[in-house]
Design a protein around this motif. Structure first.
Motif, PDB file in Angstrom:
ATOM      1  N   LYS A 477     -29.087   0.664 127.738  1.00 52.96           N
ATOM      2  CA  LYS A 477     -29.835   1.274 126.643  1.00 52.96           C
ATOM      3  C   LYS A 477     -31.179   1.794 127.156  1.00 52.96           C
ATOM      4  O   LYS A 477     -31.820   1.148 127.992  1.00 52.96           O
ATOM      5  N   GLU A 478     -31.568   2.959 126.646  1.00 53.51           N
ATOM      6  CA  GLU A 478     -32.852   3.528 127.065  1.00 53.51           C
ATOM      7  C   GLU A 478     -34.022   2.719 126.523  1.00 53.51           C
ATOM      8  O   GLU A 478     -35.037   2.546 127.187  1.00 53.51           O
ATOM      9  N   THR A 479     -33.894   2.248 125.311  1.00 52.95           N
ATOM     10  CA  THR A 479     -34.942   1.388 124.729  1.00 52.95           C
ATOM     11  C   THR A 479     -34.297   0.128 124.183  1.00 52.95           C
ATOM     12  O   THR A 479     -33.162   0.163 123.711  1.00 52.95           O
ATOM     13  N   VAL A 480     -35.024  -0.967 124.265  1.00 54.45           N
ATOM     14  CA  VAL A 480     -34.520  -2.235 123.739  1.00 54.45           C
ATOM     15  C   VAL A 480     -35.416  -2.696 122.597  1.00 54.45           C
ATOM     16  O   VAL A 480     -36.574  -2.300 122.497  1.00 54.45           O
ATOM     17  N   ASP A 720     -24.766  -4.663 116.643  1.00 53.34           N
ATOM     18  CA  ASP A 720     -25.963  -3.874 116.325  1.00 53.34           C
ATOM     19  C   ASP A 720     -26.290  -3.954 114.837  1.00 53.34           C
ATOM     20  O   ASP A 720     -27.451  -4.104 114.452  1.00 53.34           O
ATOM     21  N   HIS A 741     -25.355  -3.610 126.894  1.00 49.86           N
ATOM     22  CA  HIS A 741     -25.810  -3.247 125.549  1.00 49.86           C
ATOM     23  C   HIS A 741     -26.869  -4.215 125.018  1.00 49.86           C
ATOM     24  O   HIS A 741     -27.435  -3.984 123.952  1.00 49.86           O
ATOM     25  N   ASP A 743     -30.311  -6.528 124.472  1.00 50.43           N
ATOM     26  CA  ASP A 743     -31.760  -6.308 124.518  1.00 50.43           C
ATOM     27  C   ASP A 743     -32.398  -7.248 125.541  1.00 50.43           C
ATOM     28  O   ASP A 743     -33.437  -6.942 126.123  1.00 50.43           O
ATOM     29  N   THR A 764     -34.634  -7.773 130.661  1.00 53.47           N
ATOM     30  CA  THR A 764     -33.777  -6.728 130.108  1.00 53.47           C
ATOM     31  C   THR A 764     -32.641  -6.423 131.078  1.00 53.47           C
ATOM     32  O   THR A 764     -32.755  -6.685 132.286  1.00 53.47           O
TER      33      THR A 764
END
Length: 786
Positions: A477-480, A720, A741, A743, A764
């Motif tokens: 993921k680009e952001t967590v 999610d 996937h 966080d 992460t």
């Protein structure tokens, strides 16, 4: 003629026996199979794949393996068959070329407290023989070292009925190794009296805090109040020693209560009979919660948890007793100079990746994957060839690092000349197949056909669901998400944990990973405080008979029955096959079981209800144009649509069906028996049930178990949605797609058993890939192509 020439001429013509190189299946119709016909090469490794519910197990286990076992049983005499389980012939036209099938499945091993890894694999039997020969001091035969054998001494007279009858003096003695205090269980149960009553109150003031014990009940409270053994107006803490003994441990005796003769007995034995002797899983939730609070299990003080008598513990080889040997990690025990057969067995444990277990580990605590690998032990060194080995997802519970080892073992079985059939979803396991069979295209009624047969390379370009997803890779993921808090664990030392301190972030998707045996379950299940806010969903079996189904288990049947009753102006009980609406001929089972003595019993559809389970009069009542049997025959997806709109709209039922669809069970029929569900399906059914609860922290134990590659994406979406709804999700998992996937990742290790039990990484997924300092990091980096 020379022998060389004779040999040449004999090999020139093909031998008739060499033509039997295929297992041929024609017209298989078990469960959802639709006249499947297939040829499976012998002495090769064949992987069966396809979405959950596509028919893999129906073909491999319920057809091929079942018929092989049935045919073997038929070779025994009718007398012997009378003592064996009777197996019905599968629904198939032709099965040809079968060999002896050995099934190595994921069924949990017996949860009997006296069953351990050592007793399940015969390692204990060999150890007992060893100690009975070499142990110092010598205390007796092998049974003297068995915690399942009690010591018995008897003497008396027997009458021998032969010729002139005469009495003969007889003595009998058997030395066993069972600890008499815990009876070989290693633990003793104790009842927490503070959970039974408030000792500051008298019985008249309502001292009892036991669920269902009301002050006016003559069967419970009044038996004690009017017994005459205690003063009902005196606080319990002021009882004399005799009063307290009679109150807690009194022997059964008849007393009169309001003119009725009842039995009085001490509170402890009464609680043991009325609560502790029953199946905990079958209890109502508030009763189960009471039992879990009231009963504590502590290590037996007499044997210190070893289960063995003092004599068995005193006998040693060198400085090691049999209790010490069983408590060692198997890989440490395997280096000792033991008998060849025992050493081979112990080496097999290490080879199969279970060296971190100990022989005294209770069998009931093993995961499905561990249980399956323990069952493999006895087959690894076998000299049998031309045998069919059948495996059910052998990579379950394995870290990517361990899957290669499992693959090597499967190939070794094949290379000895055996046929290996594997039901599997993992791409790493599919990759080693000589032959692949892909079932589908969908699940349930949408499956049951063979979509592809051939090599792994051909599967990639076949266009089937499995072929399209075989090379799927979840991206990092680009952001967590940012945590909203933390669950603090300090000094965790359950099993192999080494005083672990860790903060588990809340409000995010946190994955706990590490090699098998590194301490993941010990950390989460042993240290996360269970409470009203924590919902743990594991893979333990769902208790239920063949009458139980998804509709009854999830509570879905209640709103459906009420909707039918309201629409027709009758009682809801009519719409239950376990109650008033049941067909009287089959008692709501839908089938009649006919016992054919030594032959397999036959289950035939009930002629009166035609397998619909209900009385004909009940089936006349309709709701939304359907009768109750037609509703129970619907799949979850069909029922979701049916109860979602139109005249059949039922919000309470629709909400439950949405949860079932969310966890990927849209293909299950509402009336499918729970006994037919796989481990992964059971866990997702539990998850769907718990999703309606108020808890804020979800703990999931390998939720990808039994999931096809195409379904993993749906699971990630569900996780999610849970987190986005404000829940905290903690997942114990090995699947790299779930790790990528996450966080936050907590990685335990670096190895298993005493080589694990430490936190080797927190952070992460991107940091783990960049760091590559752990085995998980290396495999995750390779997975995402970093």
């Amino acid at each position: 003629m020379s022998s060389a020439k004779r040999t040449d001429r004999r090999t020139a013509a093909a031998h008739p026996a060499d033509g039997h190189d295929m297992i041929r299946v024609h017209g298989a119709r078990e469960n959802n199979l639709k006249d499947v016909s297939i040829e499976i090469p012998k002495r090769r490794l064949t992987v069966f794949t396809g979405v959950s519910g596509s028919g893999k197990s129906s073909l491999v286990f319920n057809t091929i393996a079942a018929e092989s076992q049935r045919l073997i049983n038929e070779t025994y005499s009718a007398f012997v068959q009378g003592f064996m389980p009777t197996l019905a012939r599968p629904e198939v036209d032709v099965l040809d070329g079968l060999t002896t099938a050995i099934i190595v499945d994921q069924q949990r091993m017996g949860a009997d407290p006296r069953s351990t890894v050592g007793t399940a694999t015969d390692a204990n039997a060999m150890l007992r023989i060893l100690f009975s020969r070499l142990g110092d001091p010598h205390i007796g035969p092998p049974s003297a070292y068995s915690f399942n054998t009690a010591s018995v001494r008897a003497s008396g007279a027997i009458t021998v009925e032969r010729g002139n009858k005469k009495a003969v003096k007889a003595t009998y003695e058997r030395t066993g190794g069972m600890c008499t205090n815990c009876e070989g269980r290693g633990k003793v149960s104790d009842i927490d009296l503070t959970q039974l009553y408030d000792d500051s109150k008298s019985l008249a003031e309502g001292a009892f805090t036991i669920p269902g014990w009301k002050s006016d009940s003559q069967w419970t409270v009044q038996v004690y109040a009017q017994s005459g053994f205690v003063d009902p107006d005196k606080p319990i803490r002021e009882y004399t020693e005799k009063e307290l003994r009679d109150f807690l441990y009194g022997e059964p005796v008849k007393v009169k209560v309001n003119g009725v003769n009842l039995t009085y007995e001490g509170l402890i034995p009464k609680i043991q009979k009325s609560f502790l002797s029953k199946d905990k899983e079958a209890m109502q939730p508030h009763i189960r919660a009471f039992v879990e609070r009231a009963v504590t299990f502590t290590t037996c003080p007499e044997c210190d948890g070893t289960r063995l008598s003092e004599g068995a513990r005193s006998s040693r080889i060198g400085k090691i007793s049999i209790a010490d040997a069983c408590a060692m990690e198997i890989r440490d025990l395997a280096v000792a100079p033991l008998l060849t057969a025992l050493r081979d067995t112990l080496d097999s444990f290490v080879e199969i990746g279970l060296g971190y277990l100990s022989l005294d580990r209770p069998a009931g605590t093993l995961s499905g994957g561990e249980a399956q690998r323990v069952k493999m032990i006895r087959h690894l060194g076998s000299s049998l060839t031309d045998t069919t080995y059948v495996f059910d997802e052998p990579t379950i519970g394995l870290h990517p690092h361990d899957i290669q080892r499992m693959n090597d073992l499967l190939l070794r079985l094949r290379d000895k000349g055996n046929t290996v059939l594997v039901v599997e979803h993992k791409p790493e396991a599919i990759a080693i197949a000589d032959h692949v069979v892909d079932l589908g295209p969908g699940a349930g009624t949408a499956g049951g056909t063979v979509c592809f047969e051939g090599t792994v390379e051909d599967l990639r370009s076949a266009g089937t669901v499995t072929g399209r997803h075989l090379d799927d890779r979840a991206a990092l993921k680009e952001t967590v998400r940012e945590p909203t808090g933390a669950l603090e664990i300090r000094g965790a030392n359950t099993h192999n944990l080494q005083d672990v301190d860790v903060d588990i972030p809340l409000g995010v998707l946190c994955v706990v990973t590490g090699v098998a045996g590194s301490g993941k379950s010990s950390l989460i299940h042993g240290s996360v405080p269970a409470g009203a806010d924590v919902i743990a969903v594991d893979q333990s079996p769902i208790k239920g008979s063949r009458r139980s189904n998804p509709a009854t288990y999830t509570g879905l049947l209640d709103p459906i029955r009420k909707a039918f009753a309201k629409a027709n102006g009758v009682k809801p009980a009519l719409f239950s096959a376990n109650s008033e609406g049941a067909c009287p001929t089959c008692n709501g089972a839908g089938v009649i079981y006919t016992d054919l003595a030594m032959m397999a019993g036959v289950a035939s559809p009930c002629e009166d209800c035609e397998g619909k389970r209900f009385q004909p009069s009940v089936l006349e009542y309709r709701f939304g144009g359907r009768d109750i049997s037609e509703v129970l025959a619907m799949s979850v997806a069909q029922a979701e649509e049916f109860f979602g709109t139109g005249e059949a709209r039922t919000p309470a039922a629709h909400k439950i069906l949405q949860r079932l669809a969310d966890v990927g069970l849209g293909y299950l029929t509402l009336g499918q028996p729970l006994t037919t569900l796989s481990g992964g399906e059971r866990q997702r059914l539990k998850l769907a049930t718990h999703m309606g609860e108020k808890g804020g922290v979800y703990v999931l134990d390998e939720p990808t178990t039994g999931l096809h590659l195409a379904d993993v994406e749906q699971l990630l979406g569900l996780l999610d949605r849970l987190v986005d709804a404000g829940k905290s999700v903690i997942v114990i998992e090995h699947h790299q797609a779930v790790m990528a996937h996450a966080d936050w990742i907590i990685d335990l290790g670096p190895g298993a058993g005493h080589d694990g039990g430490r936190i080797v990484f927190e952070g992460t997924p991107a940091d783990l890939v960049a760091d590559r300092s752990t085995l998980t990091g290396e495999h995750l980096a390779a997975y995402v192509g970093a």
